[in-house]
Write a protein that holds these residues in place. Sequence first.
Motif, mmCIF file in Angstrom:
data_model
loop_
_atom_site.group_PDB
_atom_site.id
_atom_site.type_symbol
_atom_site.label_atom_id
_atom_site.label_comp_id
_atom_site.label_asym_id
_atom_site.label_seq_id
_atom_site.Cartn_x
_atom_site.Cartn_y
_atom_site.Cartn_z
ATOM 1 N N LEU A 105 -22.275 -4.595 -22.115
ATOM 2 C CA LEU A 105 -22.349 -3.587 -21.065
ATOM 3 C C LEU A 105 -22.014 -2.211 -21.641
ATOM 4 N N ILE A 106 -22.867 -1.240 -21.379
ATOM 5 C CA ILE A 106 -22.649 0.134 -21.844
ATOM 6 C C ILE A 106 -22.113 0.945 -20.671
ATOM 7 N N GLU A 107 -20.983 1.590 -20.881
ATOM 8 C CA GLU A 107 -20.444 2.449 -19.827
ATOM 9 C C GLU A 107 -21.412 3.591 -19.565
ATOM 10 N N SER A 108 -21.538 3.958 -18.299
ATOM 11 C CA SER A 108 -22.483 4.993 -17.900
ATOM 12 C C SER A 108 -21.789 6.002 -17.007
ATOM 13 N N TYR A 109 -22.466 7.115 -16.771
ATOM 14 C CA TYR A 109 -21.953 8.090 -15.815
ATOM 15 C C TYR A 109 -23.112 8.749 -15.091
ATOM 16 N N SER A 110 -22.806 9.217 -13.892
ATOM 17 C CA SER A 110 -23.768 9.953 -13.077
ATOM 18 C C SER A 110 -23.142 11.292 -12.717
ATOM 19 N N GLN A 111 -23.997 12.286 -12.497
ATOM 20 C CA GLN A 111 -23.528 13.631 -12.159
ATOM 21 C C GLN A 111 -24.009 14.016 -10.768
ATOM 22 N N TYR A 112 -23.121 14.686 -10.025
ATOM 23 C CA TYR A 112 -23.443 15.141 -8.680
ATOM 24 C C TYR A 112 -22.992 16.585 -8.537
ATOM 25 N N ARG A 113 -23.930 17.464 -8.249
ATOM 26 C CA ARG A 113 -23.606 18.878 -8.028
ATOM 27 C C ARG A 113 -23.344 19.115 -6.549
ATOM 28 N N ILE A 114 -22.328 19.910 -6.273
ATOM 29 C CA ILE A 114 -22.028 20.296 -4.900
ATOM 30 C C ILE A 114 -22.116 21.817 -4.844
ATOM 31 N N PRO A 115 -23.124 22.336 -4.152
ATOM 32 C CA PRO A 115 -23.337 23.783 -4.115
ATOM 33 C C PRO A 115 -22.162 24.533 -3.465
ATOM 34 N N LEU A 116 -21.929 25.740 -3.949
ATOM 35 C CA LEU A 116 -20.848 26.577 -3.443
ATOM 36 C C LEU A 116 -21.006 26.824 -1.947
ATOM 37 N N HIS A 117 -22.243 27.070 -1.477
ATOM 38 C CA HIS A 117 -22.441 27.355 -0.049
ATOM 39 C C HIS A 117 -22.049 26.154 0.806
ATOM 40 N N THR A 118 -22.238 24.941 0.302
ATOM 41 C CA THR A 118 -21.829 23.743 1.038
ATOM 42 C C THR A 118 -20.310 23.685 1.151
ATOM 43 N N LEU A 119 -19.629 23.987 0.053
ATOM 44 C CA LEU A 119 -18.164 24.002 0.072
ATOM 45 C C LEU A 119 -17.644 25.071 1.030
ATOM 46 N N GLU A 120 -18.262 26.245 0.994
ATOM 47 C CA GLU A 120 -17.848 27.337 1.886
ATOM 48 C C GLU A 120 -18.027 26.939 3.350
ATOM 49 N N GLU A 121 -19.156 26.300 3.662
ATOM 50 C CA GLU A 121 -19.424 25.871 5.040
ATOM 51 C C GLU A 121 -18.374 24.884 5.556
ATOM 52 N N HIS A 122 -17.772 24.123 4.660
ATOM 53 C CA HIS A 122 -16.778 23.114 5.045
ATOM 54 C C HIS A 122 -15.347 23.563 4.736
ATOM 55 N N GLY A 123 -15.153 24.837 4.488
ATOM 56 C CA GLY A 123 -13.808 25.346 4.240
ATOM 57 C C GLY A 123 -13.170 24.791 2.979
ATOM 58 N N PHE A 124 -13.974 24.453 1.981
ATOM 59 C CA PHE A 124 -13.529 23.919 0.693
ATOM 60 C C PHE A 124 -12.753 22.610 0.848
ATOM 61 N N ASP A 125 -13.054 21.856 1.907
ATOM 62 C CA ASP A 125 -12.486 20.538 2.164
ATOM 63 C C ASP A 125 -13.671 19.671 2.611
ATOM 64 N N TYR A 126 -14.296 18.984 1.650
ATOM 65 C CA TYR A 126 -15.615 18.407 1.858
ATOM 66 C C TYR A 126 -15.631 16.900 1.604
ATOM 67 N N GLU A 127 -16.214 16.165 2.550
ATOM 68 C CA GLU A 127 -16.395 14.727 2.365
ATOM 69 C C GLU A 127 -17.724 14.485 1.665
ATOM 70 N N PHE A 128 -17.667 13.752 0.553
ATOM 71 C CA PHE A 128 -18.850 13.491 -0.255
ATOM 72 C C PHE A 128 -18.843 12.017 -0.654
ATOM 73 N N ASN A 129 -19.641 11.206 0.045
ATOM 74 C CA ASN A 129 -19.754 9.781 -0.262
ATOM 75 C C ASN A 129 -20.829 9.584 -1.324
ATOM 76 N N ILE A 130 -20.575 8.645 -2.225
ATOM 77 C CA ILE A 130 -21.467 8.437 -3.369
ATOM 78 C C ILE A 130 -21.948 6.987 -3.392
ATOM 79 N N GLU A 131 -23.257 6.809 -3.340
ATOM 80 C CA GLU A 131 -23.871 5.491 -3.541
ATOM 81 C C GLU A 131 -24.478 5.520 -4.931
ATOM 82 N N LEU A 132 -23.858 4.787 -5.864
ATOM 83 C CA LEU A 132 -24.255 4.842 -7.266
ATOM 84 C C LEU A 132 -25.636 4.255 -7.527
ATOM 85 N N ARG A 133 -26.050 3.274 -6.766
ATOM 86 C CA ARG A 133 -27.331 2.622 -7.025
ATOM 87 C C ARG A 133 -28.499 3.563 -6.757
#
Length: 170
Positions: A105-133
């Motif tokens: 098994l080779i360890e892997s990683y995924s990247q997720y960008r969260i735009p600044l405007h999204t963070l601003e809209e949520h007051g820099f307290d943001y729920e972000f659920n991740i489905e890896l598949r």
Amino acid sequence: MLQVTKMSIATFLFGIVLFFARDPRSIENVAIYGKVTCDGNPVEGVQILMVDDNIWMFDHILTFRSTNKNGKYRLFGNPHDKDLNLLLIVEHSCHENRNIKTRELIESYSQYRIPLHTLEEHGFDYEFNIELRNNHGVHSSKPGLYAWRAAADIKTVASDSAEYLKNAFF
């Protein structure tokens, strides 16, 4: 005898004001939280790095944590600049990438960008659920992520040390 002039006092006071003045656009803290799943099932022990992604040499790890037994995580970070480019890097084995020869098994990683405007809209307290598949941009961790993390850790320590020294002497 020390000679104090009106100009030197004004310069000193102006310097104090500049030093303690905050940029109104500066970001105090960022909180990202959510749940990590693979095929809808919570994943325990997944490492998540929250990075201010600038030009590679100036990336800064804001924090990192592992998911709990329910796949939940909560990250808090304090950006070092006002131009936050938030990137979450999730180390996982959801895709079960394997070495062709050894089937290891080779360890892997995924990247997720969260735009600044999204963070601003949520007051820099943001729920972000991740489905890896669902993420098709899976990368191999060896040796790329290890080298990146080591370099970012060194830069983080250097940056934090410089900030500490600045605060100690000024």
